[in-house]
Design an enzyme around this catalytic site. Structure first.
Site, PDB file in Angstrom:
ATOM      1  N   ASP A  40       0.795  -1.229   0.000  1.00 46.22           N
ATOM      2  CA  ASP A  40       0.000   0.000   0.000  1.00 46.22           C
ATOM      3  C   ASP A  40       0.832   1.286   0.000  1.00 46.22           C
ATOM      4  O   ASP A  40       0.277   2.378   0.136  1.00 46.22           O
ATOM      5  CB  ASP A  40      -0.923   0.016   1.230  1.00 46.22           C
ATOM      6  CG  ASP A  40      -2.054  -0.982   1.079  1.00 46.22           C
ATOM      7  OD1 ASP A  40      -2.274  -1.437  -0.059  1.00 46.22           O
ATOM      8  OD2 ASP A  40      -2.699  -1.307   2.085  1.00 46.22           O
ATOM      9  N   HIS A 245      28.880   6.041  -9.116  1.00 45.94           N
ATOM     10  CA  HIS A 245      27.477   6.185  -8.689  1.00 45.94           C
ATOM     11  C   HIS A 245      27.205   5.419  -7.389  1.00 45.94           C
ATOM     12  O   HIS A 245      26.157   4.807  -7.231  1.00 45.94           O
ATOM     13  CB  HIS A 245      26.524   5.715  -9.801  1.00 45.94           C
ATOM     14  CG  HIS A 245      26.410   6.703 -10.915  1.00 45.94           C
ATOM     15  ND1 HIS A 245      25.825   6.413 -12.118  1.00 45.94           N
ATOM     16  CD2 HIS A 245      26.827   7.994 -11.002  1.00 45.94           C
ATOM     17  CE1 HIS A 245      25.877   7.491 -12.897  1.00 45.94           C
ATOM     18  NE2 HIS A 245      26.491   8.452 -12.247  1.00 45.94           N
ATOM     19  N   ASP A 262      28.432  13.668  -3.119  1.00 50.64           N
ATOM     20  CA  ASP A 262      27.793  14.251  -4.304  1.00 50.64           C
ATOM     21  C   ASP A 262      26.308  14.284  -3.983  1.00 50.64           C
ATOM     22  O   ASP A 262      25.648  13.245  -3.991  1.00 50.64           O
ATOM     23  CB  ASP A 262      28.099  13.377  -5.530  1.00 50.64           C
ATOM     24  CG  ASP A 262      27.502  13.943  -6.824  1.00 50.64           C
ATOM     25  OD1 ASP A 262      26.645  14.837  -6.746  1.00 50.64           O
ATOM     26  OD2 ASP A 262      27.899  13.450  -7.901  1.00 50.64           O
ATOM     27  N   ASP A 273      23.292  20.285  -7.778  1.00 47.04           N
ATOM     28  CA  ASP A 273      24.155  19.111  -7.952  1.00 47.04           C
ATOM     29  C   ASP A 273      25.575  19.517  -7.562  1.00 47.04           C
ATOM     30  O   ASP A 273      26.284  20.142  -8.354  1.00 47.04           O
ATOM     31  CB  ASP A 273      24.070  18.677  -9.429  1.00 47.04           C
ATOM     32  CG  ASP A 273      24.844  17.399  -9.709  1.00 47.04           C
ATOM     33  OD1 ASP A 273      25.328  16.767  -8.759  1.00 47.04           O
ATOM     34  OD2 ASP A 273      24.960  17.035 -10.902  1.00 47.04           O
ATOM     35  N   HIS A 356      34.548  10.080 -16.874  1.00 50.42           N
ATOM     36  CA  HIS A 356      33.263  10.697 -17.213  1.00 50.42           C
ATOM     37  C   HIS A 356      33.490  12.084 -17.806  1.00 50.42           C
ATOM     38  O   HIS A 356      34.595  12.608 -17.784  1.00 50.42           O
ATOM     39  CB  HIS A 356      32.327  10.753 -15.990  1.00 50.42           C
ATOM     40  CG  HIS A 356      32.873  11.502 -14.798  1.00 50.42           C
ATOM     41  ND1 HIS A 356      32.823  12.869 -14.697  1.00 50.42           N
ATOM     42  CD2 HIS A 356      33.478  11.057 -13.652  1.00 50.42           C
ATOM     43  CE1 HIS A 356      33.356  13.238 -13.541  1.00 50.42           C
ATOM     44  NE2 HIS A 356      33.777  12.163 -12.890  1.00 50.42           N
ATOM     45  N   HIS A 360      27.223  18.528 -17.571  1.00 48.43           N
ATOM     46  CA  HIS A 360      25.916  18.181 -18.142  1.00 48.43           C
ATOM     47  C   HIS A 360      25.000  19.356 -17.891  1.00 48.43           C
ATOM     48  O   HIS A 360      25.244  20.182 -17.005  1.00 48.43           O
ATOM     49  CB  HIS A 360      25.366  16.871 -17.546  1.00 48.43           C
ATOM     50  CG  HIS A 360      25.262  16.840 -16.040  1.00 48.43           C
ATOM     51  ND1 HIS A 360      24.249  17.446 -15.348  1.00 48.43           N
ATOM     52  CD2 HIS A 360      26.067  16.286 -15.096  1.00 48.43           C
ATOM     53  CE1 HIS A 360      24.419  17.240 -14.041  1.00 48.43           C
ATOM     54  NE2 HIS A 360      25.529  16.554 -13.859  1.00 48.43           N
ATOM     55  N   HIS A 367      20.219  15.571 -14.675  1.00 51.08           N
ATOM     56  CA  HIS A 367      20.826  15.501 -16.016  1.00 51.08           C
ATOM     57  C   HIS A 367      19.757  16.075 -16.930  1.00 51.08           C
ATOM     58  O   HIS A 367      18.874  15.349 -17.397  1.00 51.08           O
ATOM     59  CB  HIS A 367      21.188  14.069 -16.393  1.00 51.08           C
ATOM     60  CG  HIS A 367      22.325  13.531 -15.558  1.00 51.08           C
ATOM     61  ND1 HIS A 367      22.738  12.229 -15.599  1.00 51.08           N
ATOM     62  CD2 HIS A 367      23.146  14.135 -14.651  1.00 51.08           C
ATOM     63  CE1 HIS A 367      23.750  12.059 -14.752  1.00 51.08           C
ATOM     64  NE2 HIS A 367      24.018  13.206 -14.169  1.00 51.08           N
ATOM     65  N   GLU A 398      32.419  19.417 -13.264  1.00 51.39           N
ATOM     66  CA  GLU A 398      32.706  18.399 -12.260  1.00 51.39           C
ATOM     67  C   GLU A 398      33.823  17.427 -12.640  1.00 51.39           C
ATOM     68  O   GLU A 398      33.603  16.238 -12.814  1.00 51.39           O
ATOM     69  CB  GLU A 398      31.434  17.604 -11.959  1.00 51.39           C
ATOM     70  CG  GLU A 398      30.672  17.094 -13.177  1.00 51.39           C
ATOM     71  CD  GLU A 398      29.437  16.276 -12.779  1.00 51.39           C
ATOM     72  OE1 GLU A 398      29.595  15.343 -11.973  1.00 51.39           O
ATOM     73  OE2 GLU A 398      28.342  16.557 -13.274  1.00 51.39           O
ATOM     74  N   TYR A 402      40.070   9.270 -10.049  1.00 50.67           N
ATOM     75  CA  TYR A 402      39.676   8.076  -9.283  1.00 50.67           C
ATOM     76  C   TYR A 402      40.799   7.041  -9.437  1.00 50.67           C
ATOM     77  O   TYR A 402      40.986   6.485 -10.525  1.00 50.67           O
ATOM     78  CB  TYR A 402      38.344   7.527  -9.808  1.00 50.67           C
ATOM     79  CG  TYR A 402      37.309   8.625  -9.949  1.00 50.67           C
ATOM     80  CD1 TYR A 402      36.535   9.026  -8.867  1.00 50.67           C
ATOM     81  CD2 TYR A 402      37.146   9.295 -11.176  1.00 50.67           C
ATOM     82  CE1 TYR A 402      35.608  10.062  -8.993  1.00 50.67           C
ATOM     83  CE2 TYR A 402      36.227  10.331 -11.314  1.00 50.67           C
ATOM     84  CZ  TYR A 402      35.464  10.706 -10.215  1.00 50.67           C
ATOM     85  OH  TYR A 402      34.565  11.732 -10.346  1.00 50.67           O
ATOM     86  N   ARG A 419      36.180  14.235  -6.611  1.00 50.05           N
ATOM     87  CA  ARG A 419      35.398  14.978  -7.603  1.00 50.05           C
ATOM     88  C   ARG A 419      35.040  16.306  -6.962  1.00 50.05           C
ATOM     89  O   ARG A 419      34.770  16.369  -5.757  1.00 50.05           O
ATOM     90  CB  ARG A 419      34.139  14.209  -8.021  1.00 50.05           C
ATOM     91  CG  ARG A 419      33.281  14.951  -9.051  1.00 50.05           C
ATOM     92  CD  ARG A 419      32.263  14.065  -9.799  1.00 50.05           C
ATOM     93  NE  ARG A 419      31.257  13.462  -8.955  1.00 50.05           N
ATOM     94  CZ  ARG A 419      31.260  12.191  -8.553  1.00 50.05           C
ATOM     95  NH1 ARG A 419      32.238  11.373  -8.910  1.00 50.05           N
ATOM     96  NH2 ARG A 419      30.299  11.725  -7.773  1.00 50.05           N
ATOM     97  N   GLU A 421      32.479  19.453  -7.844  1.00 47.67           N
ATOM     98  CA  GLU A 421      31.388  19.785  -8.768  1.00 47.67           C
ATOM     99  C   GLU A 421      30.665  21.045  -8.332  1.00 47.67           C
ATOM    100  O   GLU A 421      30.227  21.166  -7.184  1.00 47.67           O
ATOM    101  CB  GLU A 421      30.385  18.620  -8.817  1.00 47.67           C
ATOM    102  CG  GLU A 421      29.143  18.927  -9.639  1.00 47.67           C
ATOM    103  CD  GLU A 421      28.236  17.726  -9.835  1.00 47.67           C
ATOM    104  OE1 GLU A 421      28.208  16.834  -8.960  1.00 47.67           O
ATOM    105  OE2 GLU A 421      27.548  17.683 -10.875  1.00 47.67           O
TER     106      GLU A 421
HETATM  107  N1  GLY Z   1      25.107  13.507  -9.258  1.00 46.72           N
HETATM  108  C1  GLY Z   1      25.068  13.140 -10.610  1.00 46.72           C
HETATM  109  C2  GLY Z   1      26.049  13.861 -11.378  1.00 46.72           C
HETATM  110  O1  GLY Z   1      26.903  14.513 -10.827  1.00 46.72           O
HETATM  111  O2  GLY Z   1      26.012  13.874 -12.564  1.00 46.72           O
HETATM  112 MN    MN Z   2      26.555  16.331 -12.003  1.00 45.28          MN
HETATM  113 MN    MN Z   3      26.737  15.301  -8.889  1.00 49.43          MN
END
Ligand code: GLY
Ligand code: MN
Ligand code: MN
Length: 451
Positions: A40, A245, A262, A273, A356, A360, A367, A398, A402, A419, A421
């Site tokens: 539920d 992730h 993050d 973000d 990466h 974005h 995103h 960002e 790593y 990272r 960002e």
């Molecule tokens: N937190 C997702 C990114 O940084 O793209």
């Molecule tokens: Mn991001």
């Molecule tokens: Mn992020």
């Protein structure tokens, strides 16, 4: 401009695109369905971003229909849940179709129970229909149902639509450019998230667990009025910093290791973000600081390239250059293997440690939507050029490094994941970082954690 007008203006802007493409037509955009979590319980409801962008309406069970006549006349029809005292006692107040025109500035509102019947009428003698193409089996089923109704009136001389157009690409191009109202909300969202990062840094002590820092973030988000996280928070300690992730888990935070957070809140439908990386015991080690400063220099190089007229890829390329040089300086890449910085970049040597992209789009969705390529009619080129950055766009910046354990990697760098960002609003001359309420400099982070 009041809020209702913002949504009206957006509907008019969409209608204008439909007029210039096909001389008008009908657009149909439904909001997101509610999703069951278990038995539920439901997942917290989140509206569909495109639907909200055009309506400002957050309830589930709603559809917006835009009827655009060839003479430029526009009718907005909202279909929404009818008032229902019994359901409202259990689930909360509904706006209802009677109050919707006044509240939302739509010309007509109806109960969603008559959606199928009304769509049969609205689609009669319309050439072009604008919908989300290949959205879901359920959406296809409904569309078939509406089309069948119109087709069944063929002998009465009524024609069904014969052209199907993608409505998303039109809305997404609009969403790529944020107006003052949107930037104002995004600024507030970024400020809340920055405070949440500060709170987590200040709370952090060796022996705590990742989920405890996640709780600090959530406290600040909700206590500041943000409705939700914009995405699942990443709180990663030690070797988890190298999992891109990773979710906040139950790993103990150990002195001498790094913590990468993050996390960003969603405020009034807009995402923030932010990523920061800090030493769990409050003091960067030599190797940690060296890689941290390379990553920060890469971010600074990318920020300098985030300005109107540059392509979307130029900040990324600037970051890659600094990161690759840093990896060579720290002997994580061997100059002898490549001969020069240019060759190392060309060979993609950084990919082992940076896998990466640097940016974005950011907006209603973390995103966010909008094409990363230019819209040009010339189809002779295999790849369309990267998007030119313009004022009003919002992007993240960002870069990261790593370093996972490996025989050919100096052990001093193992399990260092970093990272950094920030969120950048493009303006006429460059960009403004709206997430710098939380420090980014290594010394400042140490000072903050001490305080
Ligand atoms: N937190 C997702 C990114 O940084 O793209
Ligand atoms: Mn991001
Ligand atoms: Mn992020």
């Amino acid at each position: 401009m009041n809020k209702t007008n913002i949504y009206q203006q957006r509907r008019i802007a969409l209608a204008k695109q439909m007029l210039s493409k096909t001389g008008g037509g009908i657009a149909v955009i439904s909001t997101a369905p509610e999703v069951a979590r278990n038995r539920d319980s439901e997942f917290p409801y989140r509206h569909d971003s495109d639907f909200f962008y055009l309506s400002g309406f957050e309830e589930p069970g709603a559809t917006l229909v835009l009827k655009v006549s060839s003479n430029g006349q526009i009718e907005s029809h909202l279909f929404c849940r009818p008032k229902d005292l019994e359901r409202e006692i259990w689930d909360g107040i509904r706006l209802g179709p009677e109050a919707a025109p006044e509240k939302l500035g739509v010309e007509f509102a109806h109960s969603n129970q008559v959606l199928d019947q009304k769509l049969g009428e609205l689609l009669a003698d319309q050439d072009a229909i604008y919908i989300r193409l290949a959205e879901s089996a359920e959406a296809d089923r409904r569309l078939r149902h509406w089309m069948r109704q119109v087709r069944s009136q063929a002998r009465a001389g009524i024609n069904p639509p014969s052209e199907f157009h993608d409505v998303e690409s039109l809305i997404h191009e609009m969403r790529l450019f944020k107006d003052a109202h949107e930037i104002d909300i995004m600024r507030k969202a970024a400020a809340i998230s920055a405070r949440a990062h500060i709170r987590a840094m200040q709370a952090c002590k060796p022996g705590m667990y990742e989920y405890q820092l996640e709780a600090e973030l959530l406290h600040e988000f909700r206590n500041s009025g943000a409705q939700s996280v914009a995405y699942n928070s990443i709180v990663a300690g030690g070797e988890n910093t190298c999992i891109l992730h990773y979710r906040a888990g139950s790993t103990e935070l150990r002195g001498g290791e790094l913590c990468l957070i993050d996390a960003g809140c969603e405020l009034d439908g807009y995402a923030s973000d932010i990523t920061r990386t800090f030493p769990i015991n409050g003091k960067f080690s030599g190797p940690q600081r060296a890689l941290y400063n390379i990553t920060l220099a890469a971010q600074e190089a990318a920020v300098a390239m985030t300005k109107p007229g540059n392509t979307f890829m130029q900040p990324h390329e600037a970051a890659l250059r600094v990161l690759t040089q840093g990896l060579l300086d720290e002997k994580l890449l061997k100059l002898a293997d490549y001969g020069s910085l240019e060759n190392a970049i060309e060979a993609g040597a950084y990919r082992r440690f940076y896998m990466h992209r640097t940016s974005h789009w950011l907006g209603m969705d973390v995103h966010d939507v909008g094409s990363y390529r230019e819209h040009i009619e010339d189809n002779s080129q295999e790849e369309k050029p990267w998007r030119i950055l313009k004022s009003g766009m919002v992007i993240t910046i960002e870069p990261g490094l790593y370093i996972r354990p490996a025989d050919d990697v100096d052990e001093a760098f193992w399990n260092i994941g970093i990272r950094i960002e920030d969120d950048a609003v493009l303006n006429d001359s460059g960009c403004e970082l709206i997430s710098r309420g939380v420090p980014v400099n290594a010394d400042e982070i140490e000072a903050l954690m001490k305080s």
